[in-house]
Design a protein around this motif. Structure first.
Motif, PDB file in Angstrom:
ATOM      1  N   GLU A  75      59.683  36.413   8.614  1.00 32.07           N
ATOM      2  CA  GLU A  75      58.344  37.008   8.996  1.00 32.07           C
ATOM      3  C   GLU A  75      57.827  37.022   7.711  1.00 32.07           C
ATOM      4  O   GLU A  75      58.391  36.917   6.919  1.00 32.07           O
ATOM      5  CB  GLU A  75      58.316  38.256   9.379  1.00 32.07           C
ATOM      6  N   VAL A  76      56.335  36.175   7.757  1.00 26.17           N
ATOM      7  CA  VAL A  76      55.367  36.187   6.782  1.00 26.17           C
ATOM      8  C   VAL A  76      54.814  36.815   6.317  1.00 26.17           C
ATOM      9  O   VAL A  76      54.000  36.797   7.298  1.00 26.17           O
ATOM     10  CB  VAL A  76      55.849  34.787   6.004  1.00 26.17           C
ATOM     11  N   VAL A  77      54.810  37.801   5.642  1.00 28.11           N
ATOM     12  CA  VAL A  77      53.135  38.628   5.196  1.00 28.11           C
ATOM     13  C   VAL A  77      52.745  38.531   4.320  1.00 28.11           C
ATOM     14  O   VAL A  77      53.762  38.205   3.178  1.00 28.11           O
ATOM     15  CB  VAL A  77      53.795  40.705   5.747  1.00 28.11           C
ATOM     16  N   ALA A  78      51.507  38.378   4.554  1.00 28.15           N
ATOM     17  CA  ALA A  78      49.640  37.953   2.703  1.00 28.15           C
ATOM     18  C   ALA A  78      49.088  37.782   3.099  1.00 28.15           C
ATOM     19  O   ALA A  78      48.501  38.259   4.434  1.00 28.15           O
ATOM     20  CB  ALA A  78      50.246  36.245   2.508  1.00 28.15           C
ATOM     21  N   THR A  79      48.451  38.136   1.801  1.00 30.22           N
ATOM     22  CA  THR A  79      46.918  38.703   2.506  1.00 30.22           C
ATOM     23  C   THR A  79      46.118  37.957   2.489  1.00 30.22           C
ATOM     24  O   THR A  79      46.247  36.517   2.195  1.00 30.22           O
ATOM     25  CB  THR A  79      46.170  39.239   1.302  1.00 30.22           C
ATOM     26  N   PRO A  80      45.136  38.029   3.606  1.00 30.14           N
ATOM     27  CA  PRO A  80      45.035  36.422   4.179  1.00 30.14           C
ATOM     28  C   PRO A  80      43.190  35.905   3.235  1.00 30.14           C
ATOM     29  O   PRO A  80      43.296  35.377   3.449  1.00 30.14           O
ATOM     30  CB  PRO A  80      43.699  37.242   5.184  1.00 30.14           C
ATOM     31  N   PHE A  81      42.830  36.841   1.579  1.00 27.75           N
ATOM     32  CA  PHE A  81      41.949  35.900   1.005  1.00 27.75           C
ATOM     33  C   PHE A  81      42.354  36.088  -0.315  1.00 27.75           C
ATOM     34  O   PHE A  81      42.777  37.751  -0.905  1.00 27.75           O
ATOM     35  CB  PHE A  81      40.684  36.787   2.016  1.00 27.75           C
ATOM     36  N   VAL A  82      42.902  35.494  -0.637  1.00 21.58           N
ATOM     37  CA  VAL A  82      42.601  35.090  -1.827  1.00 21.58           C
ATOM     38  C   VAL A  82      41.798  34.225  -2.983  1.00 21.58           C
ATOM     39  O   VAL A  82      41.501  33.292  -3.089  1.00 21.58           O
ATOM     40  CB  VAL A  82      44.017  34.929  -2.813  1.00 21.58           C
ATOM     41  N   LEU A  83      42.065  34.630  -4.847  1.00 18.54           N
ATOM     42  CA  LEU A  83      41.746  34.088  -5.575  1.00 18.54           C
ATOM     43  C   LEU A  83      42.024  32.629  -6.486  1.00 18.54           C
ATOM     44  O   LEU A  83      42.692  32.246  -5.796  1.00 18.54           O
ATOM     45  CB  LEU A  83      41.089  35.227  -6.558  1.00 18.54           C
ATOM     46  N   PRO A  84      40.950  31.481  -6.300  1.00 13.32           N
ATOM     47  CA  PRO A  84      42.263  30.533  -6.479  1.00 13.32           C
ATOM     48  C   PRO A  84      42.566  31.345  -8.077  1.00 13.32           C
ATOM     49  O   PRO A  84      42.271  31.411  -9.212  1.00 13.32           O
ATOM     50  CB  PRO A  84      40.904  29.144  -6.955  1.00 13.32           C
ATOM     51  N   GLY A  85      43.909  30.445  -8.841  1.00 13.18           N
ATOM     52  CA  GLY A  85      44.614  30.593 -10.014  1.00 13.18           C
ATOM     53  C   GLY A  85      44.966  31.712  -9.757  1.00 13.18           C
ATOM     54  O   GLY A  85      45.928  32.174 -10.605  1.00 13.18           O
ATOM     55  N   LYS A  86      45.030  32.843  -9.103  1.00 10.23           N
ATOM     56  CA  LYS A  86      45.230  34.274  -8.483  1.00 10.23           C
ATOM     57  C   LYS A  86      46.505  34.449  -8.341  1.00 10.23           C
ATOM     58  O   LYS A  86      47.124  34.289  -6.648  1.00 10.23           O
ATOM     59  CB  LYS A  86      44.766  35.229  -8.686  1.00 10.23           C
ATOM     60  N   GLY A  87      47.446  34.159  -8.853  1.00  7.00           N
ATOM     61  CA  GLY A  87      48.852  35.060  -8.065  1.00  7.00           C
ATOM     62  C   GLY A  87      48.508  35.862  -7.069  1.00  7.00           C
ATOM     63  O   GLY A  87      48.186  36.844  -7.112  1.00  7.00           O
ATOM     64  N   PHE A  88      49.584  35.949  -5.828  1.00  3.20           N
ATOM     65  CA  PHE A  88      49.494  37.120  -5.443  1.00  3.20           C
ATOM     66  C   PHE A  88      50.411  37.120  -4.819  1.00  3.20           C
ATOM     67  O   PHE A  88      51.315  35.632  -4.496  1.00  3.20           O
ATOM     68  CB  PHE A  88      48.521  36.838  -3.805  1.00  3.20           C
ATOM     69  N   PRO A  89      51.645  38.198  -4.151  1.00 10.81           N
ATOM     70  CA  PRO A  89      52.525  38.436  -3.410  1.00 10.81           C
ATOM     71  C   PRO A  89      52.961  38.004  -2.093  1.00 10.81           C
ATOM     72  O   PRO A  89      51.917  37.895  -1.062  1.00 10.81           O
ATOM     73  CB  PRO A  89      52.910  39.943  -3.748  1.00 10.81           C
ATOM     74  N   VAL A  90      53.783  37.578  -1.500  1.00  6.74           N
ATOM     75  CA  VAL A  90      54.289  36.805  -0.201  1.00  6.74           C
ATOM     76  C   VAL A  90      55.126  37.534   0.067  1.00  6.74           C
ATOM     77  O   VAL A  90      56.845  37.424  -0.868  1.00  6.74           O
ATOM     78  CB  VAL A  90      53.868  35.311   0.140  1.00  6.74           C
ATOM     79  N   THR A  91      55.078  38.070   1.433  1.00  6.94           N
ATOM     80  CA  THR A  91      56.175  38.685   1.786  1.00  6.94           C
ATOM     81  C   THR A  91      57.341  38.344   3.009  1.00  6.94           C
ATOM     82  O   THR A  91      57.068  37.563   3.388  1.00  6.94           O
ATOM     83  CB  THR A  91      57.098  40.045   1.710  1.00  6.94           C
ATOM     84  N   VAL A  92      59.225  37.792   2.884  1.00  5.24           N
ATOM     85  CA  VAL A  92      59.353  37.240   3.406  1.00  5.24           C
ATOM     86  C   VAL A  92      60.022  38.248   3.984  1.00  5.24           C
ATOM     87  O   VAL A  92      61.469  38.918   3.367  1.00  5.24           O
ATOM     88  CB  VAL A  92      60.261  36.180   3.561  1.00  5.24           C
ATOM     89  N   LYS A  93      60.130  39.329   5.481  1.00  5.50           N
ATOM     90  CA  LYS A  93      61.049  39.820   6.217  1.00  5.50           C
ATOM     91  C   LYS A  93      61.795  38.881   6.784  1.00  5.50           C
ATOM     92  O   LYS A  93      62.234  37.536   7.295  1.00  5.50           O
ATOM     93  CB  LYS A  93      59.929  40.517   6.776  1.00  5.50           C
ATOM     94  N   MET A  94      63.662  38.980   6.120  1.00  8.04           N
ATOM     95  CA  MET A  94      64.624  37.821   7.152  1.00  8.04           C
ATOM     96  C   MET A  94      65.710  39.087   7.131  1.00  8.04           C
ATOM     97  O   MET A  94      66.053  40.066   6.381  1.00  8.04           O
ATOM     98  CB  MET A  94      65.200  36.988   5.308  1.00  8.04           C
ATOM     99  N   GLN A  95      66.287  38.919   8.804  1.00  9.03           N
ATOM    100  CA  GLN A  95      67.093  39.542   9.656  1.00  9.03           C
ATOM    101  C   GLN A  95      67.783  38.995  10.026  1.00  9.03           C
ATOM    102  O   GLN A  95      68.228  37.792  10.402  1.00  9.03           O
ATOM    103  CB  GLN A  95      66.047  40.147  10.407  1.00  9.03           C
ATOM    104  N   ASN A  96      68.912  39.005   9.266  1.00 13.18           N
ATOM    105  CA  ASN A  96      70.370  38.161   9.954  1.00 13.18           C
ATOM    106  C   ASN A  96      70.440  36.772   9.072  1.00 13.18           C
ATOM    107  O   ASN A  96      71.108  36.255   9.228  1.00 13.18           O
ATOM    108  CB  ASN A  96      70.292  38.499  10.983  1.00 13.18           C
TER     109      ASN A  96
END
Length: 264
Positions: A75-96
Motif C-alpha cells: 500500500e502507498v500513502v502520500a499527501t494528495p497536494f504537494v509543492l513543486p521542488g519541495k520534498g514530501f514523504p511517501v509511506t510504503v506499507k509492505m506486508q510479507n
C-alpha cells in the motif's frame, strides 16, 4: 471480552498447548488462539504442528491460519497536494513483501480522472525507486521515501511487487501546484478563495470552471478571482453526475495546472 481478558485467555491456551503439544488433538487448542497476524512465534508454532501432524483431521483450519498470516499486500500513502521542488514523504506499507518497485508518473491532468483505470491514463515515467525489506514472514514494515516533483502538474505513484497483480489500491494520485483552494458555503452559493500555497497571498485572475472530469467536459466558466483571490456567488446546482470545480492560474503554475475540489 476486553483486551486484558483476551490476553489472559490466550496465555492459558498457549500454556495448555505446550503441555499437550505431543498429541495431535492439541491442534484444537491452536484453533482457539486469538492471534496477531504478525505474531512470528505463533506462526512458527502452527507451521511446526502442520509438519508434525499432517493427517490431523482439521489440518485445513490451521493451514488457513498460515495462509492468512502469509498474505502479501502493498500500500502507498502520500499527501494528495504537494509543492513543486519541495520534498514530501511517501509511506510504503509492505506486508510479507521484501521488494517493492515505486514508479512515479507524470500524467495528463486535463484528461485524468482519479477513478479511471490505471492502464488507460496518459502517463510518462519520470522516476523509479526500489524499496527493500529483509524481515522474515510474517511481518509488516513501513518504509518512508522522500520524493521531489520538479514542476506543477498531476502525478501518480504506483507500487508493484513480484507475484502480486496490479491493483488500483496500490497507487496514489498527487497534485503538484503552487495554488491552494478553500471553499465556504452559504444557503445559496459557494465562495472560492484561491491563494499562493507557499505564502498564503491571494491569487488574482485565477479561472474558476465547473467540470465533469470523467468526461473532460466544462459545464460552466464562472470567471476569475478578484484582487483578494475570491470568486463568490457561484450557485449550488444539483447535477446528476459528480462535478468538480477547478481553479487555473497561468501566473502561478505556468502549465496551467487545474486545482480540483468537490462541488455540487
Amino acid at each position: 471480552m476486553n483486551e486484558s481478558s483476551s490476553a489472559t485467555y490466550n496465555a492459558l491456551l498457549k500454556d495448555l498447548y505446550s503441555q499437550y503439544s505431543h498429541n495431535q488433538y492439541s491442534g484444537l487448542v491452536l484453533e482457539e488462539v486469538q492471534y496477531d497476524e504478525y505474531d512470528a512465534e505463533f506462526y512458527r508454532t502452527v507451521s511446526d504442528f502442520c509438519k508434525r501432524f499432517p493427517s490431523y483431521n482439521r489440518i485445513n483450519c490451521l493451514k488457513e491460519i498460515l495462509v492468512e498470516m502469509e498474505r502479501k499486500t502493498v500500500e502507498v500513502v502520500a499527501t494528495p497536494f504537494v509543492l513543486p521542488g519541495k520534498g514530501f514523504p511517501v509511506t510504503v506499507k509492505m506486508q510479507n513483501i521484501n521488494e517493492v518497485t515505486l514508479k512515479v508518473y507524470a500524467i495528463d491532468g486535463n484528461k485524468f480522472d482519479s477513478s479511471a483505470n490505471l492502464q488507460k491514463v496518459n502517463k510518462r515515467l519520470i522516476q523509479k525507486i526500489e524499496v527493500q525489506n529483509t524481515d522474515s514472514i510474517p511481518f509488516i514494515a513501513y518504509k518512508k521515501i522522500n520524493i521531489i516533483l520538479p514542476e506543477c502538474g498531476q502525478y501518480m505513484i504506483d507500487a508493484s511487487a513480484p507475484k502480486i497483480k496490479s491493483d488500483p489500491d496500490y497507487h496514489e494520485v498527487i497534485l503538484c501546484s503552487n495554488m491552494a483552494m478553500s471553499v465556504s458555503e452559504s444557503a445559496n452559493a459557494k465562495e472560492f478563495i484561491i491563494t499562493n500555497a507557499q505564502n498564503g497571498a491571494p491569487i488574482e485572475g485565477a479561472t474558476i470552471l465547473q467540470k465533469n472530469t470523467a468526461k473532460n467536459q466544462t459545464i460552466k466558466n464562472w470567471g476569475t478571482t478578484d484582487v483578494n483571490g475570491i470568486k463568490i456567488s457561484i450557485p449550488t446546482i444539483p447535477i446528476k453526475f459528480a462535478p468538480t470545480v477547478t481553479a487555473t492560474s497561468t501566473q502561478m503554475d505556468g502549465n496551467p495546472t487545474e486545482l480540483p475540489t468537490t462541488c455540487g
